[in-house]
Design a protein around this motif. Structure first.
Motif, PDB file in Angstrom:
ATOM      1  N   SER A 137      -6.089  -0.227  -2.792  1.00 55.99           N
ATOM      2  CA  SER A 137      -6.138   0.533  -1.549  1.00 55.99           C
ATOM      3  C   SER A 137      -4.775   1.171  -1.266  1.00 55.99           C
ATOM      4  CB  SER A 137      -6.576  -0.353  -0.399  1.00 55.99           C
ATOM      5  OG  SER A 137      -5.542  -1.212  -0.039  1.00 55.99           O
ATOM      6  N   GLN A 182     -10.950   4.544  -2.153  1.00 53.42           N
ATOM      7  CA  GLN A 182     -12.116   3.858  -1.611  1.00 53.42           C
ATOM      8  C   GLN A 182     -13.308   3.912  -2.553  1.00 53.42           C
ATOM      9  OE1 GLN A 182     -12.713   4.115   2.454  1.00 53.42           O
ATOM     10  NE2 GLN A 182     -14.849   3.544   2.413  1.00 53.42           N
ATOM     11  N   LEU A 183     -13.511   5.064  -3.183  1.00 56.39           N
ATOM     12  CA  LEU A 183     -14.709   5.195  -4.015  1.00 56.39           C
ATOM     13  C   LEU A 183     -14.487   4.714  -5.444  1.00 56.39           C
ATOM     14  CD1 LEU A 183     -16.124   8.613  -2.815  1.00 56.39           C
ATOM     15  CD2 LEU A 183     -16.909   6.321  -2.226  1.00 56.39           C
ATOM     16  N   GLN A 232      -6.685   4.607   8.207  1.00 52.45           N
ATOM     17  CA  GLN A 232      -8.054   4.840   8.667  1.00 52.45           C
ATOM     18  C   GLN A 232      -8.630   3.577   9.316  1.00 52.45           C
ATOM     19  OE1 GLN A 232     -11.199   4.658   6.017  1.00 52.45           O
ATOM     20  NE2 GLN A 232     -12.529   6.049   7.129  1.00 52.45           N
ATOM     21  N   SER A 233      -8.439   2.458   8.659  1.00 50.78           N
ATOM     22  CA  SER A 233      -9.034   1.233   9.181  1.00 50.78           C
ATOM     23  C   SER A 233      -8.327   0.750  10.457  1.00 50.78           C
ATOM     24  CB  SER A 233      -9.010   0.181   8.075  1.00 50.78           C
ATOM     25  OG  SER A 233      -8.726  -1.075   8.584  1.00 50.78           O
ATOM     26  N   TYR A 240      -7.264   8.884   0.750  1.00 53.08           N
ATOM     27  CA  TYR A 240      -7.863   7.551   0.776  1.00 53.08           C
ATOM     28  C   TYR A 240      -9.262   7.538   0.173  1.00 53.08           C
ATOM     29  CZ  TYR A 240     -10.270   9.374   4.911  1.00 53.08           C
ATOM     30  OH  TYR A 240     -11.022  10.127   5.758  1.00 53.08           O
ATOM     31  N   VAL A 241      -9.775   8.725  -0.112  1.00 54.95           N
ATOM     32  CA  VAL A 241     -11.140   8.811  -0.617  1.00 54.95           C
ATOM     33  C   VAL A 241     -11.241   8.257  -2.032  1.00 54.95           C
ATOM     34  CG1 VAL A 241     -12.968  10.411  -1.233  1.00 54.95           C
ATOM     35  CG2 VAL A 241     -11.672  10.758   0.855  1.00 54.95           C
ATOM     36  N   ASN A 271      -6.043   4.423   3.424  1.00 52.08           N
ATOM     37  CA  ASN A 271      -7.114   3.480   3.758  1.00 52.08           C
ATOM     38  C   ASN A 271      -6.692   2.587   4.922  1.00 52.08           C
ATOM     39  OD1 ASN A 271      -6.998   3.821   0.570  1.00 52.08           O
ATOM     40  ND2 ASN A 271      -9.127   3.664   1.184  1.00 52.08           N
ATOM     41  N   VAL A 272      -5.438   2.165   4.882  1.00 47.34           N
ATOM     42  CA  VAL A 272      -4.947   1.291   5.949  1.00 47.34           C
ATOM     43  C   VAL A 272      -4.955   2.036   7.284  1.00 47.34           C
ATOM     44  CG1 VAL A 272      -2.978  -0.029   6.781  1.00 47.34           C
ATOM     45  CG2 VAL A 272      -3.513  -0.014   4.349  1.00 47.34           C
ATOM     46  N   GLN A 281       0.821  -1.208   0.000  1.00 47.66           N
ATOM     47  CA  GLN A 281       0.000   0.000   0.000  1.00 47.66           C
ATOM     48  C   GLN A 281       0.859   1.264   0.000  1.00 47.66           C
ATOM     49  OE1 GLN A 281      -0.804  -2.732   1.697  1.00 47.66           O
ATOM     50  NE2 GLN A 281      -3.013  -2.995   1.830  1.00 47.66           N
TER      51      GLN A 281
END
Lengths: 408, 296
Positions: free
Chosen positions: B248, B240-241, B255-256, B236-237, B252-253, B78
């Motif tokens: 990813s 994701q979308l 955030q999660s 990360y938007v 994203n990582v 990532q």
């Protein structure tokens, strides 16, 4: 069941039709926007709640309810009734509800409030509706107030199936707001055939046209059912096996994305043909595409609830409890249900809705009362499975492995 | 940007002669802001990144440097993807924005302001809505994909949405104004007389551009690329979308890890690693391009 659904929604309520396009648009835009979780990061910076000393106290004349979008009847053109439940409640009790549609995702909302709750501060929300596993997390963390059952006598109307979940066996802290089913939504015009099994989602013909849910319990649970495993008694090894299977289909491109409610938009415009989906959403989506089906797979479906709970230190606890009692009256529950279309957790609401349909002479409302997705029979419920509440250590491993699968 | 720093150092120099205290007083609000909203959170983040334990049992500070190694080895894919996507998107925005800014600055005439407003216009719509609009534009059965299929740029059963192409395109689109505006500012400041002088000295248009216009626009180039590259690497938007799990990015990582897995130490370590990686990339870049007035 699929055919019944088509019949039902083949005649969408006239009152809803005018508003539906704009409403759906805003809904999916809003939900998708929130799904990416920009909310918590921004909101965490400056929360407007004031830290008051809470916890019990007398009956106040207002309280704040944090809920999911489109989860209560708004009254007026979009619903069967002129007044909303919130208006009715105020008229009946004098308590006004500061109703905030701020929960789009359990994880996101947790991110928004956890800093304050962990620091022992009051979050300025007196009631919140959280899905089973997140309610479980709140109870374990001690972030909830015990419900004063003497103020909620109507909680006796809770359906038997939901009376003792493993995370709150005597419902001391939570009361279901709505339940729902998770299964597969599809449009036979796209798939070219009817689906019967959960495993149909792995059909190579649908490669890249498939989405699953970012809610781990729903996705892992359904895949487990497809593998002949029972999520109600699953071990970590079972979850691991289901997770490995999903991984494999992420790697080969079968699975396009993991979504929140935003699968709806992709289903409607044909980007996605087969999606793991929530029952109430699909009923609402059928207003836009009557061909859409909600599959009742041969292997069974997942059942979940969003549970009302009172966050620690809530200043208007008694008012929130009064509201809980109010919505557990079958009449009031039926009214909410006529708009929300998920599964009603209140006994007697079906009869109440039937009666309302007759009284108003509204066939659509009467038909809704017979909808097995809203009022499932005992036989229907026997096909459903609830994911076992995971102990904290297992939950961490479970979330970690699933989050790696969904690419993060 | 260069304008501001230049005036600030000029103002500081003249103020020093009169009174030494004034510049420090002027710096105070900004300094306090930085201390409270940047340095303190950063120290806290650094502290978190060195903790060990579990969410259920509580995290304890223990100089747990292994969070960094674990975070990087688990999510190196990532990381690399973020840097590749951000770099590619920056390149694309540069290629689009330079001619655009050049046109507005030198050929805009009385429409200059209008054109600038058009560049900024997308900002009037929320970031997320703009990205969601791309989902509609790039839909599998939409006209863009159909057209590209017809001319053979997308294979028959191919798609744009939920691919790396869509993610990079989304980032490039979302950050285009950040590239355009600094470029415009530095191009607009160039004296036309300089270019005319080059022509008088028998430089053809290409040479004049290479030897005069482009070097003079370097502060804008550096500012624009930094303003695009840095936030794009943490975005990360778009992934994701517009992407799939295979697209990813490190955002994203993070955030999660923060919100779903509740693994705060590794999330904090990843944030720091990203910050250091970006610094490691841009410091040589700034040194190499040598725009002193930008970093002064």
């Amino acid at each position: 069941m699929g055919d019944e659904r088509t019949k039902l929604t083949g005649m969408p309520r006239l009152s809803q039709m005018e508003g539906v396009d704009r409403r759906q648009f805003l809904k999916y835009m809003g939900i998708a926007a929130a799904a990416v979780g920009a909310g918590p990061l921004l909101a965490a910076c400056g929360d407007d709640s004031t830290a008051t000393t809470g916890g019990g106290g007398g009956l106040t004349t207002e309280f704040t309810f944090a809920n999911w979008p489109y989860y209560i009847d708004p009254g007026g053109v979009d619903s069967f009734f002129e007044t909303s439940t919130l208006d009715d409640f105020k008229a009946a009790t004098g308590i006004s509800v500061n109703y905030i549609e701020e929960i789009n995702d359990n994880v996101e909302w947790f991110g928004k409030v956890q800093g304050q709750l962990a620091a022992g501060q009051v979050i300025g929300r007196d009631l919140a509706a959280l899905t089973d596993w997140m309610a479980d997390r709140f109870i374990r963390l001690g972030w909830v107030e015990k419900i004063d059952k003497s103020l909620v006598p109507n909680s006796a109307n809770l359906v038997d199936a939901l009376k003792s979940p493993s995370f709150d066996p005597t419902r001391d802290y939570t009361l279901p707001w709505q339940s729902g089913l998770t299964s597969i939504a599809y449009d036979p015009n796209n798939t070219g055939r009817e689906l019967t099994s959960i495993n149909d989602i792995f059909d190579p013909a649908f490669s890249g046209r498939v989405t699953m849910l970012s809610e781990a319990n729903d996705t892992i649970g359904l895949v487990m059912l497809g593998m002949g495993l029972d999520p109600a008694s699953a071990t970590l090894a079972d979850s691991q096996a289901a997770n490995d299977k999903i991984r494999q289909y992420v790697a080969n491109g079968q699975i396009r994305r993991f979504t929140g409610n935003d699968y709806g938009e992709d289903l409607l415009n044909g980007n996605v043909w087969v999606a793991f989906a929530w029952s109430g959403d699909v009923i609402q989506l059928q207003a836009d595409n009557p061909d859409l089906r909600f599959l009742v797979p041969s292997e069974g479906l997942m059942l979940w609830s969003d549970n009302m709970l009172i966050p620690k230190g809530a200043a208007n606890k008694a008012a929130a409890e009064t509201f809980m009692n109010y919505v557990y009256d079958p009449q009031h529950a039926a009214k909410i249900e006529s708009y929300v279309n998920y599964i009603c957790p209140v006994k007697g609401a079906q009869e109440a809705m039937r009666q309302m349909g007759e009284d108003l002479g509204d066939e659509d409302l009467a038909a809704l009362a017979e909808d097995p997705l809203i009022f499932p029979t005992e036989a229907d419920l026997a096909q459903t499975h609830i994911f076992r509440a995971l102990p904290p250590d297992e939950r961490e491993q479970f979330d970690a492995m699933f989050s790696e699968t969904i690419g993060a | 940007m260069t304008d501001g720093t230049a005036t600030r150092s000029a103002a500081a120099a003249s103020a020093e002669r009169r009174r030494r205290r004034v510049p420090y007083l002027l710096l105070l609000p900004g300094g306090l802001w930085l201390a409270f909203f940047y340095i303190l959170p950063m120290l806290q983040l650094a502290g978190t990144s060195l903790k060990s334990g579990s969410f259920a049992g509580g995290y304890r500070f223990s100089w747990e440097f292994s969070n960094y190694g674990a975070g990087f080895s688990d999510f190196s894919a990532q990381f690399l993807r973020s840097i590749a996507y951000a770099g590619l998107a920056t390149l694309i925005t540069f290629v689009i924005a330079y001619p655009l800014a050049y046109f507005i600055a030198f050929r805009g005439g009385r429409y200059k302001n209008l054109l600038l407003v058009l560049v900024i216009m997308p900002f009037l719509f929320p970031f997320l809505l703009r990205t969601l609009a791309w989902k509609i534009i790039l839909a599998d059965d939409g006209f863009v994909v159909d057209t590209l299929k017809a001319i053979g740029l997308v294979s028959h059963n191919g798609r744009l949405l939920a691919t790396g192409t869509a993610v990079v395109a989304g980032i490039a689109y979302n950050f285009l104004p950040f590239m355009t505006l600094p470029l415009y500012v530095s191009l607009e400041k160039i004296e036309p007389a300089m270019v005319e002088a080059a022509h008088d000295l028998y430089a053809n248009p290409r040479t004049a551009f290479r030897k005069v216009t482009f070097p003079l626009s370097m502060p804008g180039v550096v500012a624009g690329t930094l303003l695009t590259l840095i936030p794009a690497a943490g975005d990360y938007v778009n992934a994701q979308l517009l992407g799939t799990p295979q697209q990813s990015m490190i955002g994203n990582v993070i955030q999660s890890r923060f919100l779903l897995v509740l693994d705060y130490p590794v999330a904090a370590a990843l944030s720091f690693t990203l910050m250091l990686a970006i610094l490691a990339m841009i410091i040589p870049y700034i040194r190499f391009t040598g725009t002193e007035d930008l970093v002064a």
